[in-house]
Motif scaffolding. Structure first.
Motif, mmCIF file in Angstrom:
data_model
loop_
_atom_site.group_PDB
_atom_site.id
_atom_site.type_symbol
_atom_site.label_atom_id
_atom_site.label_comp_id
_atom_site.label_asym_id
_atom_site.label_seq_id
_atom_site.Cartn_x
_atom_site.Cartn_y
_atom_site.Cartn_z
ATOM 1 N N VAL A 14 0.826 -1.294 -0.028
ATOM 2 C CA VAL A 14 0.044 -0.053 -0.159
ATOM 3 C C VAL A 14 1.029 1.349 -0.120
ATOM 4 O O VAL A 14 1.980 1.257 0.517
ATOM 5 C CB VAL A 14 -0.962 0.162 1.217
ATOM 6 N N ALA A 15 0.111 2.286 -0.592
ATOM 7 C CA ALA A 15 1.190 3.591 -0.690
ATOM 8 C C ALA A 15 1.037 4.549 0.411
ATOM 9 O O ALA A 15 -0.050 4.701 0.959
ATOM 10 C CB ALA A 15 0.521 4.405 -1.826
ATOM 11 N N VAL A 16 2.206 4.965 0.907
ATOM 12 C CA VAL A 16 2.172 5.983 1.991
ATOM 13 C C VAL A 16 2.191 7.215 1.332
ATOM 14 O O VAL A 16 3.125 7.530 0.588
ATOM 15 C CB VAL A 16 3.340 5.946 2.750
ATOM 16 N N THR A 17 1.060 8.119 1.403
ATOM 17 C CA THR A 17 0.938 9.469 0.831
ATOM 18 C C THR A 17 0.910 10.635 1.773
ATOM 19 O O THR A 17 0.983 11.781 0.972
ATOM 20 C CB THR A 17 -0.395 9.401 0.053
ATOM 21 N N GLY A 18 0.874 10.327 2.896
ATOM 22 C CA GLY A 18 1.033 11.543 3.950
ATOM 23 C C GLY A 18 1.512 11.452 5.093
ATOM 24 O O GLY A 18 1.533 10.494 5.650
ATOM 25 N N LEU A 19 2.417 12.345 5.795
ATOM 26 C CA LEU A 19 3.220 12.393 6.891
ATOM 27 C C LEU A 19 2.736 13.471 7.634
ATOM 28 O O LEU A 19 2.359 14.531 7.403
ATOM 29 C CB LEU A 19 4.465 12.138 6.860
ATOM 30 N N GLY A 20 2.504 13.208 9.129
ATOM 31 C CA GLY A 20 2.168 14.508 10.032
ATOM 32 C C GLY A 20 2.882 13.953 11.364
ATOM 33 O O GLY A 20 2.510 12.880 11.886
ATOM 34 N N VAL A 21 3.637 14.799 11.993
ATOM 35 C CA VAL A 21 4.024 14.341 13.279
ATOM 36 C C VAL A 21 4.449 15.412 14.257
ATOM 37 O O VAL A 21 4.782 16.675 13.776
ATOM 38 C CB VAL A 21 5.671 13.640 13.215
ATOM 39 N N LEU A 22 4.184 15.537 15.581
ATOM 40 C CA LEU A 22 4.557 16.230 16.489
ATOM 41 C C LEU A 22 5.236 15.656 17.617
ATOM 42 O O LEU A 22 4.928 14.488 18.267
ATOM 43 C CB LEU A 22 3.370 17.005 17.246
ATOM 44 N N SER A 23 6.779 15.962 17.671
ATOM 45 C CA SER A 23 7.589 14.902 18.471
ATOM 46 C C SER A 23 8.297 16.020 19.510
ATOM 47 O O SER A 23 8.166 17.025 19.346
ATOM 48 C CB SER A 23 8.534 14.032 17.517
ATOM 49 N N PRO A 24 9.255 15.272 20.459
ATOM 50 C CA PRO A 24 9.883 16.098 21.319
ATOM 51 C C PRO A 24 10.732 16.952 20.508
ATOM 52 O O PRO A 24 11.415 17.976 21.089
ATOM 53 C CB PRO A 24 10.466 15.176 22.140
ATOM 54 N N GLY A 25 11.035 16.663 19.194
ATOM 55 C CA GLY A 25 11.907 17.639 18.467
ATOM 56 C C GLY A 25 11.121 18.668 17.720
ATOM 57 O O GLY A 25 12.008 19.758 17.319
ATOM 58 N N GLY A 26 9.850 18.676 17.850
ATOM 59 C CA GLY A 26 9.085 19.843 17.242
ATOM 60 C C GLY A 26 7.910 19.334 16.196
ATOM 61 O O GLY A 26 7.488 18.266 16.300
ATOM 62 N N ALA A 27 7.311 20.340 15.547
ATOM 63 C CA ALA A 27 6.319 19.855 14.644
ATOM 64 C C ALA A 27 6.784 19.673 13.311
ATOM 65 O O ALA A 27 7.525 20.534 12.823
ATOM 66 C CB ALA A 27 5.300 21.001 14.769
ATOM 67 N N GLY A 28 6.417 18.603 12.714
ATOM 68 C CA GLY A 28 6.695 18.351 11.232
ATOM 69 C C GLY A 28 8.010 17.315 11.088
ATOM 70 O O GLY A 28 8.834 17.374 11.968
ATOM 71 N N VAL A 29 7.998 17.090 9.792
ATOM 72 C CA VAL A 29 8.994 15.870 9.659
ATOM 73 C C VAL A 29 10.384 16.517 9.692
ATOM 74 O O VAL A 29 11.460 15.682 9.914
ATOM 75 C CB VAL A 29 8.771 15.198 8.178
ATOM 76 N N ASP A 30 10.753 17.738 9.327
ATOM 77 C CA ASP A 30 12.041 18.328 9.312
ATOM 78 C C ASP A 30 12.583 18.337 10.856
ATOM 79 O O ASP A 30 13.811 18.161 10.908
ATOM 80 C CB ASP A 30 11.771 19.847 8.606
ATOM 81 N N VAL A 326 6.011 6.703 15.065
ATOM 82 C CA VAL A 326 7.107 7.650 14.635
ATOM 83 C C VAL A 326 8.366 7.244 14.081
ATOM 84 O O VAL A 326 8.901 7.773 13.099
ATOM 85 C CB VAL A 326 7.229 8.796 15.846
ATOM 86 N N GLU A 327 8.648 6.101 14.688
ATOM 87 C CA GLU A 327 9.926 5.420 13.815
ATOM 88 C C GLU A 327 9.602 4.853 12.507
ATOM 89 O O GLU A 327 10.553 4.755 11.814
ATOM 90 C CB GLU A 327 10.263 4.517 14.947
ATOM 91 N N ALA A 328 8.402 4.654 12.054
ATOM 92 C CA ALA A 328 8.081 4.117 10.733
ATOM 93 C C ALA A 328 8.204 5.423 9.983
ATOM 94 O O ALA A 328 8.722 5.292 8.673
ATOM 95 C CB ALA A 328 6.662 3.645 10.779
ATOM 96 N N ILE A 329 7.968 6.671 10.400
ATOM 97 C CA ILE A 329 8.128 7.671 9.539
ATOM 98 C C ILE A 329 9.571 7.994 9.331
ATOM 99 O O ILE A 329 9.919 8.302 8.268
ATOM 100 C CB ILE A 329 7.330 8.997 10.334
ATOM 101 N N VAL A 330 10.443 7.794 10.425
ATOM 102 C CA VAL A 330 11.631 7.884 10.258
ATOM 103 C C VAL A 330 12.443 6.891 9.069
ATOM 104 O O VAL A 330 13.156 7.194 8.491
ATOM 105 C CB VAL A 330 12.498 7.873 11.462
#
Length: 390
Positions: A14-30, A326-330
């Motif tokens: 299946v396709a991964v088409t969107g990402l969103g995250v708020l982590s202890p590093g801040g908001a966003g994938v960057d 979150v580790e899958a996003i990484v």
């Protein structure tokens, strides 16, 4: 679902088409990537409940970036994080694919079953019909999902299991789009429970270190949009597998982890030699790191030293039920960016693993196929395989 994983002929990726995250590093994938690269997470003393008897007083928190964000411990903290991450992920998917208004199922991975609202409850809350309206943060917009909500709660493996459940919903034709979110906050009940199991470390997560002694808890909301297919995908979830096997509730057995890895590879129709990256659960516990690396040796054999095996928990802390997502996003970002970040804090790495690449050596080629592993209390083990290609 997926108790005995199926072959690729009946279980397509299946396709991964969107990402969103708020982590202890801040908001966003960057911000997430920057934290994993440099260790910039917001770790600070817990102030919203008494930790004087736990032996560990520090946790990871999502930095405040909006005036209406409830503080840790305040009503609405978890729904706020959930709303932000899922809204960002769906907006990302809609921008990439151009597909809007698609019925979206939410699959939620969390250890907190009491503070995760259903879509109906959320709309009541937003519109002032809920008895809790006004008690904390109230969403200003509709939830990003408007279809059934499925919650997964198998401890630290919840976020990864949610990804597998979401993939199976798409494979079976039950859903058209799935929004998977792993979310947890720092709560007194969970924290004191982990303290009673002696899994907390005052030094934080130190994966693969001679001085590893336990985990540091963090909060996080990490969301991923899955669709049956898309030419605009970041990557593809090719397969997953799980097991529920342990001889002791608070530590994984290598046999159980190895079963999950084998099942994921079989479901993904992926040979061990195709793997170019592993994001390990590796929480920095005395026995858990050993069991996981032994399981990888069992399955990957002589190839293991050539595959980067990285833990992001030294940077992020242990994000509880959100850890697998979150580790899958990484892992997906590693495939997209073609760069392998190192495990932080390897200055005193355990000499038993000197022959392994723990992210401290650049691979010969950018990885095209990768795996993330999650392990939860009670012996729940999950592995998920991603690839640049379907």
């Amino acid at each position: 679902m997926n108790a005995v994983p199926r072959g690729r002929d009946t279980a397509p990726s299946v396709a991964v088409t969107g990402l969103g995250v708020l982590s202890p590093g801040g908001a966003g994938v960057d911000a997430l990537w920057r934290d994993c690269e440099r260790g910039t997470a917001d770790f600070r003393t817990i102030e919203h409940f008494d930790v004087s008897r736990t032996g560990a007083r520090i946790a990871g928190f999502v930095p405040a970036d909006a005036p209406d964000a409830p503080a840790p411990g305040r009503p609405g903290r978890l729904p706020y994080l959930l709303h932000r991450a899922t809204t960002d992920a769906l907006a990302d998917a809609e921008a990439r694919t151009g597909r809007r208004g698609v019925p979206t199922v939410l699959v939620l991975g969390s250890t907190d079953s009491g503070d995760c609202p259903s879509a109906e409850a959320w709309r009541d809350w937003r519109d002032g019909r809920s008895p809790n309206a006004g008690a904390g943060w109230t969403p200003h917009s509709a939830p990003a999902w408007d279809a059934p909500v499925i919650q997964v709660g198998n401890a630290s493996a919840a976020g990864a299991t949610a990804l597998g459940v979401g993939a199976d919903l798409l494979r079976d034709g039950t859903a058209e789009r799935v929004l998977v979110c792993g979310v947890d906050t720092v709560t007194e009940t969970a924290y004191q429970g982990l303290a009673s199991l002696r899994t907390l470390s005052p030094r934080g997560c130190r994966p693969f270190s001679t001085r590893r002694s336990g985990i540091r808890v963090s909060e996080c909301a990490a969301a991923m949009v899955l669709e049956s297919s898309s030419p605009h995908a970041y990557a593809h979830l090719r397969g997953w597998g799980g097991s529920n096997e342990a001889s002791q509730a608070a530590r994984p057995d290598f046999e159980g982890v190895a079963k999950a890895i084998r099942r994921a590879l079989r479901d993904a129709r992926t040979e061990p030699e195709e793997l170019g990256y592993v994001n390990a659960h590796a929480a920095g516990t005395r026995h858990g790191d050993v069991a996981e690396l032994r399981a990888l040796e069992e399955v990957l054999g002589e190839r293991l030293p050539r595959i980067p095996v990285v833990s992001t928990k030294a940077a992020l802390g242990h994000c509880q039920g959100a850890a697998g997502t979150v580790e899958a996003i990484v892992t997906v970002l590693t495939l997209v960016r073609g760069e392998v970040l190192p495990t932080l804090g390897l200055e005193d790495r355990d000499p038993r693993w000197d022959h392994l690449n723990l992210g401290d050596k650049s691979p010969d080629h950018p990885p095209r196929t990768a795996m993330t592993i999650s392990c939860g209390l009670g012996g729940s083990n999950v592995a998920v395989v991603f690839g640049r290609e379907a």
